[in-house]
Design a protein around this motif. Structure first.
Motif, PDB file in Angstrom:
ATOM      1  N   MET A   1      58.727  23.905 -66.468  1.00  0.00           N
ATOM      2  CA  MET A   1      58.082  22.600 -66.355  1.00  0.00           C
ATOM      3  C   MET A   1      58.582  21.624 -67.418  1.00  0.00           C
ATOM      4  O   MET A   1      58.928  22.016 -68.526  1.00  0.00           O
ATOM      5  CB  MET A   1      56.563  22.754 -66.509  1.00  0.00           C
ATOM      6  N   ALA A   2      58.545  20.424 -67.051  1.00  0.00           N
ATOM      7  CA  ALA A   2      59.046  19.381 -67.946  1.00  0.00           C
ATOM      8  C   ALA A   2      58.184  19.274 -69.197  1.00  0.00           C
ATOM      9  O   ALA A   2      56.992  19.534 -69.158  1.00  0.00           O
ATOM     10  CB  ALA A   2      59.062  18.052 -67.224  1.00  0.00           C
ATOM     11  N   THR A   3      58.809  18.845 -70.241  1.00  0.00           N
ATOM     12  CA  THR A   3      58.084  18.788 -71.507  1.00  0.00           C
ATOM     13  C   THR A   3      57.304  17.497 -71.660  1.00  0.00           C
ATOM     14  O   THR A   3      56.332  17.450 -72.402  1.00  0.00           O
ATOM     15  CB  THR A   3      59.071  18.908 -72.685  1.00  0.00           C
ATOM     16  N   ASN A   4      57.731  16.442 -70.969  1.00  0.00           N
ATOM     17  CA  ASN A   4      57.056  15.159 -71.176  1.00  0.00           C
ATOM     18  C   ASN A   4      55.924  14.912 -70.194  1.00  0.00           C
ATOM     19  O   ASN A   4      55.459  13.802 -70.038  1.00  0.00           O
ATOM     20  CB  ASN A   4      58.068  14.001 -71.134  1.00  0.00           C
ATOM     21  N   ILE A   5      55.522  15.934 -69.485  1.00  0.00           N
ATOM     22  CA  ILE A   5      54.414  15.765 -68.543  1.00  0.00           C
ATOM     23  C   ILE A   5      53.107  16.081 -69.273  1.00  0.00           C
ATOM     24  O   ILE A   5      52.924  17.186 -69.761  1.00  0.00           O
ATOM     25  CB  ILE A   5      54.527  16.733 -67.349  1.00  0.00           C
ATOM     26  N   PRO A   6      52.200  15.117 -69.332  1.00  0.00           N
ATOM     27  CA  PRO A   6      50.900  15.399 -69.961  1.00  0.00           C
ATOM     28  C   PRO A   6      50.256  16.601 -69.290  1.00  0.00           C
ATOM     29  O   PRO A   6      50.236  16.691 -68.060  1.00  0.00           O
ATOM     30  CB  PRO A   6      50.096  14.131 -69.719  1.00  0.00           C
ATOM     31  N   ALA A   7      49.748  17.500 -70.115  1.00  0.00           N
ATOM     32  CA  ALA A   7      49.187  18.741 -69.594  1.00  0.00           C
ATOM     33  C   ALA A   7      48.087  18.491 -68.562  1.00  0.00           C
ATOM     34  O   ALA A   7      47.941  19.217 -67.588  1.00  0.00           O
ATOM     35  CB  ALA A   7      48.637  19.567 -70.756  1.00  0.00           C
ATOM     36  N   LYS A   8      47.337  17.417 -68.754  1.00  0.00           N
ATOM     37  CA  LYS A   8      46.203  17.161 -67.871  1.00  0.00           C
ATOM     38  C   LYS A   8      46.632  16.963 -66.416  1.00  0.00           C
ATOM     39  O   LYS A   8      45.907  17.297 -65.488  1.00  0.00           O
ATOM     40  CB  LYS A   8      45.441  15.932 -68.350  1.00  0.00           C
ATOM     41  N   LEU A   9      47.841  16.425 -66.256  1.00  0.00           N
ATOM     42  CA  LEU A   9      48.314  16.157 -64.897  1.00  0.00           C
ATOM     43  C   LEU A   9      48.599  17.431 -64.116  1.00  0.00           C
ATOM     44  O   LEU A   9      48.740  17.394 -62.897  1.00  0.00           O
ATOM     45  CB  LEU A   9      49.604  15.335 -64.963  1.00  0.00           C
ATOM     46  N   LEU A  10      48.698  18.558 -64.821  1.00  0.00           N
ATOM     47  CA  LEU A  10      49.091  19.771 -64.132  1.00  0.00           C
ATOM     48  C   LEU A  10      47.970  20.391 -63.307  1.00  0.00           C
ATOM     49  O   LEU A  10      48.217  21.197 -62.429  1.00  0.00           O
ATOM     50  CB  LEU A  10      49.634  20.792 -65.148  1.00  0.00           C
ATOM     51  N   SER A  11      46.738  20.005 -63.603  1.00  0.00           N
ATOM     52  CA  SER A  11      45.655  20.514 -62.758  1.00  0.00           C
ATOM     53  C   SER A  11      45.120  19.370 -61.900  1.00  0.00           C
ATOM     54  O   SER A  11      45.329  18.210 -62.213  1.00  0.00           O
ATOM     55  CB  SER A  11      44.557  21.121 -63.626  1.00  0.00           C
ATOM     56  N   PRO A  12      44.414  19.719 -60.813  1.00  0.00           N
ATOM     57  CA  PRO A  12      43.918  18.673 -59.905  1.00  0.00           C
ATOM     58  C   PRO A  12      43.022  17.659 -60.630  1.00  0.00           C
ATOM     59  O   PRO A  12      42.413  17.982 -61.653  1.00  0.00           O
ATOM     60  CB  PRO A  12      43.115  19.449 -58.864  1.00  0.00           C
ATOM     61  N   TYR A  13      42.957  16.472 -60.075  1.00  0.00           N
ATOM     62  CA  TYR A  13      42.144  15.408 -60.673  1.00  0.00           C
ATOM     63  C   TYR A  13      40.668  15.758 -60.613  1.00  0.00           C
ATOM     64  O   TYR A  13      40.160  16.151 -59.568  1.00  0.00           O
ATOM     65  CB  TYR A  13      42.390  14.090 -59.944  1.00  0.00           C
ATOM     66  N   ASN A  14      39.997  15.593 -61.721  1.00  0.00           N
ATOM     67  CA  ASN A  14      38.563  15.855 -61.780  1.00  0.00           C
ATOM     68  C   ASN A  14      37.821  14.603 -62.252  1.00  0.00           C
ATOM     69  O   ASN A  14      37.786  14.310 -63.442  1.00  0.00           O
ATOM     70  CB  ASN A  14      38.305  17.025 -62.738  1.00  0.00           C
ATOM     71  N   PRO A  15      37.242  13.863 -61.314  1.00  0.00           N
ATOM     72  CA  PRO A  15      36.607  12.586 -61.671  1.00  0.00           C
ATOM     73  C   PRO A  15      35.497  12.742 -62.713  1.00  0.00           C
ATOM     74  O   PRO A  15      35.288  11.849 -63.531  1.00  0.00           O
ATOM     75  CB  PRO A  15      36.038  12.072 -60.344  1.00  0.00           C
ATOM     76  N   ALA A  16      34.813  13.875 -62.694  1.00  0.00           N
ATOM     77  CA  ALA A  16      33.687  14.060 -63.615  1.00  0.00           C
ATOM     78  C   ALA A  16      34.133  13.953 -65.071  1.00  0.00           C
ATOM     79  O   ALA A  16      33.381  13.481 -65.923  1.00  0.00           O
ATOM     80  CB  ALA A  16      33.026  15.409 -63.360  1.00  0.00           C
ATOM     81  N   GLU A  17      35.363  14.379 -65.364  1.00  0.00           N
ATOM     82  CA  GLU A  17      35.844  14.319 -66.742  1.00  0.00           C
ATOM     83  C   GLU A  17      36.331  12.935 -67.133  1.00  0.00           C
ATOM     84  O   GLU A  17      36.467  12.621 -68.303  1.00  0.00           O
ATOM     85  CB  GLU A  17      37.038  15.274 -66.918  1.00  0.00           C
ATOM     86  N   THR A  18      36.647  12.138 -66.139  1.00  0.00           N
ATOM     87  CA  THR A  18      37.314  10.865 -66.405  1.00  0.00           C
ATOM     88  C   THR A  18      36.382   9.668 -66.430  1.00  0.00           C
ATOM     89  O   THR A  18      36.472   8.811 -67.319  1.00  0.00           O
ATOM     90  CB  THR A  18      38.397  10.630 -65.329  1.00  0.00           C
ATOM     91  N   GLU A  19      35.486   9.591 -65.452  1.00  0.00           N
ATOM     92  CA  GLU A  19      34.842   8.315 -65.181  1.00  0.00           C
ATOM     93  C   GLU A  19      33.986   7.769 -66.313  1.00  0.00           C
ATOM     94  O   GLU A  19      34.104   6.599 -66.672  1.00  0.00           O
ATOM     95  CB  GLU A  19      34.072   8.404 -63.853  1.00  0.00           C
ATOM     96  N   THR A  20      33.114   8.608 -66.873  1.00  0.00           N
ATOM     97  CA  THR A  20      32.238   8.089 -67.921  1.00  0.00           C
ATOM     98  C   THR A  20      32.991   7.661 -69.185  1.00  0.00           C
ATOM     99  O   THR A  20      32.787   6.547 -69.673  1.00  0.00           O
ATOM    100  CB  THR A  20      31.124   9.103 -68.228  1.00  0.00           C
ATOM    101  N   PRO A  21      33.884   8.524 -69.729  1.00  0.00           N
ATOM    102  CA  PRO A  21      34.624   8.066 -70.919  1.00  0.00           C
ATOM    103  C   PRO A  21      35.512   6.853 -70.655  1.00  0.00           C
ATOM    104  O   PRO A  21      35.691   6.022 -71.551  1.00  0.00           O
ATOM    105  CB  PRO A  21      35.473   9.287 -71.310  1.00  0.00           C
ATOM    106  N   ILE A  22      36.040   6.720 -69.462  1.00  0.00           N
ATOM    107  CA  ILE A  22      36.845   5.534 -69.151  1.00  0.00           C
ATOM    108  C   ILE A  22      35.967   4.295 -69.231  1.00  0.00           C
ATOM    109  O   ILE A  22      36.352   3.267 -69.782  1.00  0.00           O
ATOM    110  CB  ILE A  22      37.480   5.652 -67.736  1.00  0.00           C
TER     111      ILE A  22
END
Length: 758
Positions: free
Chosen positions: A1-22
């Motif tokens: 796997m590429a080194t410049n890929i943010p680790a978070k992108l490697l798993s499916p999108y999880n809105p619960a982790e994103t929406e409130t802090p955004i």
RNA sequence: GGGAGAUUAGCUCAGUUGGUAGAGCAACCCGUUUACACCGGGAAGGUCACAGGUUCGAGUCCUGUAUCUCCCACCA
């Protein structure tokens, strides 16, 4: 796997982790506030304003999917206009919803403590209601935030706060001084259950099957469904053209035997009578019926009260006095029967009874002293920008309301609703604005009885209307409060600081668009046009976008009793607020109802994941190329794709400017998924495998450019996922890393602050 | 009683300057551990409620009919 890929992108999108802090990141940026945005150099100080005032949800409960729809539409528009560089302002707030809120709290207290509002007293009761309203308010605010609404919380308003109360008193006094607010004894809709009057439009008609009685009334037979009101009936009315009764003359006196003995009846001829109905003859009860009242007014007839405020018969009913309506009805019929005055009884009569929307009480019309706004009375408008009404000319409130829409200065979407609007305006009667409840804006009128005898002639009482209480001793304020729609009517300008002449008011009023449900076109939209037209001679907004009702999957209206209300927060937790928003955007056309389909919402969750994976694919496959905004060595194929992309942007921009969000959202979905992902990315695989270096470089840049454009155009619809992807692209960090490591993100670097692509 | 809207694929709905019918879901066939199974490809499915009219041409304009929904209106 590429080194410049943010680790978070490697798993499916999880809105619960994103929406409130955004959302927290956005709030920290201050960009929902146009003043901040100007300070940060993101919005130009001289940019055109674009304003929306959020229809304030009632503090009677929590938000449902209908609210989510209206919030979504407004947020899409605000974010779009913000990206277009407009000076955007979206003010949030809540509505005290007078009767509804008081009734709800009263019910709760009665259930839990067995006490009425009179047991608690005005002060204590108000405290209880305010506590409830506060709690409800807090829930609503957190719900609005959860949906991602980019409202300016620094300007939040409440229809019953100090600022809005001042606005209400100021308008009231001006209308009072102009003679447009008057106190009069008129027939009103009395709700014996809620112990208050209600407006015509707060009535709900329910079908009921009941008995219909035919009584002998002297030489006539009269039909009625309400024998209990007949005690005072001494006028017998028929149509002047009715040949059957040609022998009787208007004004003729007839002696006859009635419920409590002999009376003298007077014959009245009036065209309000329907010759086809019943026997074509009726007796009238002006105190308890609108039609009867009008007949009585036309012929200057006496009016007598039969039923009291609690729905009980008064002494005029003789032996029946003190009885409740239902109880009395049968006994009266029995008595008439024993006197041989009952001709026949039908029991298949279906009619509609008026009930109070908020309390379900059966309305008993009463003549009472109430406050009214005169809609047909002429006044001189000092200044008018409404087409067809000149500054300094005489006009009426009704005319203001009509002309504002007639000339399309206020445009209603969909436009066929203006017919409905005109129909309502043309039949409008004076607006009863006083309510006998405690929760609300107290009427700014004070009385002083002149028991000291100083006033001389008449010796009655003094009346004072003012913004503040009058000086001196002995003044008592009117007990009543105002119809909640009176304060709602001021909403577009009371939220902007009026009656102070604020910069906000100058900059942001009239507002651009009002997004609301068609069911409150009359309640609210019309009254906002009335109030703004009256106070400023202008319109409150140039467009009214009427969204439809959100129904459940079976097409039923959402209701508490069915338990199908649909909780937008629950849905957001399950699929993401973005998915819910995208669903709502695609599922609704102005004025049309829509149904909630969970499968479809699920589909849009998949769509957010698609965006996620598109980003991953591009980063993985273009490792050797960094994004170059200036790149220009496009291959022939990519030139063509760029042209196609430009056309796509133009299409959706136009659709959004015309408020056709159901089209733009679908076009975005289609471009991203079936065109960009399914075709362009697939082709790219071949290019990266077999193409020459120039073609590879061109394609890599095309993908990067297009991805950034896709994130920008999708952002108004799905703000959270697009923002996180944007941050991953530009900073290499996930939102959790940003919040945990306390990374500072310049507000101008947020996707929220980017410009709309062309 | 008055007014408005709806009637398009099995379901839910798009489709405004009139130009050979669209999407999502469901169902069918096939494929693929190759960004994504929260996937891809393919095929199928409609006399656009009905009847007239205008037009070279109508889901789209006009007239009428039917069914459904909503709003307004206190026939006592």
């Amino acid at each position: 796997m590429a080194t410049n890929i943010p680790a978070k992108l490697l798993s499916p999108y999880n809105p619960a982790e994103t929406e409130t802090p955004i959302y927290q990141l956005w709030q920290k940026s201050g960009l929902f506030n146009p003043d901040e945005s100007i300070k940060l150099g993101i919005t130009k100080p001289d940019a055109d304003p674009f304003t929306i005032i959020l229809p304030p949800p009632n503090v009677t409960g929590t938000l449902h999917l209908g609210h989510a729809l209206m919030i979504t539409i407004q947020d899409i528009l605000i974010r779009f206009k913000r990206m277009q560089g407009k000076k955007t302002l979206w003010i949030p707030g809540t509505d005290h919803a007078a009767i509804a809120t008081q009734a709800k709290v009263e019910k709760e207290i009665s259930k839990k403590e067995g006490k009425s509002r009179y047991d608690l007293g005005r002060e204590e009761m108000l405290k209880r209601i305010e506590a409830f309203a506060q709690q409800s308010h807090d829930t609503i605010v957190s719900q609005v935030k959860r949906l991602g609404a980019s409202t300016d919380w620094s300007r939040e308003a409440f229809t019953l706060d100090e600022q809005r109360n001042l606005a209400v008193r100021t308008v009231f006094k001006k209308m009072f001084d102009d003679g447009l607010i008057y106190q009069g004894s008129r027939i009103v809709n009395w709700d014996p259950k809620g112990q208050t009057t209600i407006a015509d439009d707060e009535i709900v008609y329910e079908e009921e099957k009941s008995k219909f009685y035919y009584f002998k009334y002297g030489p006539f037979t009269i039909g009625t469904a309400r024998p209990e009101t007949k005690f005072g009936d001494k006028y017998v009315v028929m149509h002047p053209d009715d040949a059957r009764y040609a022998a009787y003359e208007h004004g003729q006196k007839i002696d006859l035997e009635w419920i409590n003995g002999p009376i003298t009846a007077t014959v009245i001829k009036d065209t309000a009578i329907d010759m086809e109905f019943g026997t074509g003859v009726m007796t009238i009860t002006p105190w308890h019926s609108n039609v009867d009242f009008e007949i009585a007014e036309r012929h200057s007839l006496d009016k007598e009260q039969i039923i009291d405020k609690y729905g009980k018969l008064l002494p005029i009913a003789g032996e029946f006095a003190g009885m409740k309506i239902k109880e009395a009805r049968e006994k009266i019929v029995e008595k008439l029967q024993s006197k041989g005055l009952v001709e026949k009884i039908e029991d298949t009569y279906v009619h509609k009874i008026a009930t109070a929307e908020r309390t379900n009480g059966i309305i008993e019309p009463q003549i009472m002293k109430q406050w009214f706004v005169a809609v047909n009375k002429e006044f001189t408008t000092p200044h008018s920008e409404i087409n067809g009404i000149a500054s300094g000319s005489k006009t009426t409130l009704k005319e203001l309301m009509r002309k504002a829409v007639d000339g399309k200065q206020v445009q209603i979407l969909p436009d066929h609703f203006d017919k409905t609007y005109f129909h309502w305006i043309d039949n409008l009667r004076d607006w009863c604005i006083s309510r006998q409840i405690w929760y609300g804006h107290r009427i700014p009128v004070w009385y002083k009885s002149s028991s000291l005898g100083l006033m001389g002639v008449g010796g009655g009482s003094q009346i004072y209307c003012g913004i503040e209480a009058p000086e001196g001793e002995g003044w008592v304020q009117d007990e009543d409060t105002l119809d909640t729609w009176f304060s709602s009517g001021l909403w577009t300008f009371s939220t902007l600081g009026w009656p102070s002449s604020t910069v906000d008011l100058k900059t942001y009023h009239p507002t651009n668009i009002l997004v609301t449900g068609y069911e409150i076109l009359f309640f609210w939209v019309a009254r906002m046009i009335l109030m703004t037209g009256y106070m400023f001679g202008t319109i409150p907004f140039s467009t009214v976008y009427l969204n439809g009702t959100v129904r459940d999957s079976q097409g039923r209206k959402m209701s508490k009793s069915l338990g199908n209300g649909g909780d937008p927060i629950e849905t957001s937790e399950k699929y993401g607020a973005d998915a819910l928003r995208m669903f709502l955007a695609t599922a609704t056309t102005p004025g049309m109802d829509s149904r909630i389909y969970e499968d479809k919402i699920k589909g849009y969750k998949h769509f957010s994941n698609k965006l996620w994976n598109i980003t991953r694919f591009i980063l993985t496959n273009t490792e050797n190329y960094t994004y170059d905004a200036q790149f220009s060595a496009w291959s022939e194929a990519d030139e063509a794709l760029t042209a196609e992309r430009t056309e796509f942007i133009q299409t959706i921009t136009k659709e959004m400017e015309e408020y056709k969000l159901h089209l733009s959202s679908e076009h975005i979905y289609k471009y991203v998924w079936t065109r960009f992902a399914d075709v362009i990315l697939e082709e790219s695989k071949l290019i990266f495998k077999d193409g020459d270096e120039a073609a590879k470089a061109s394609r890599a840049q095309f993908l990067h450019h297009t991805l950034r454009i896709i994130l920008r155009v999708t952002h108004p619809y799905m703000p959270h996922v697009t923002e996180e992807l944007w941050l991953l692209l530009t900073t290499g960090k996930s939102i959790s890393e940003i919040s945990e490591q306390n990374v500072t993100i310049e507000p101008s670097k947020l996707l929220l602050a980017q410009s709309w692509p062309a």
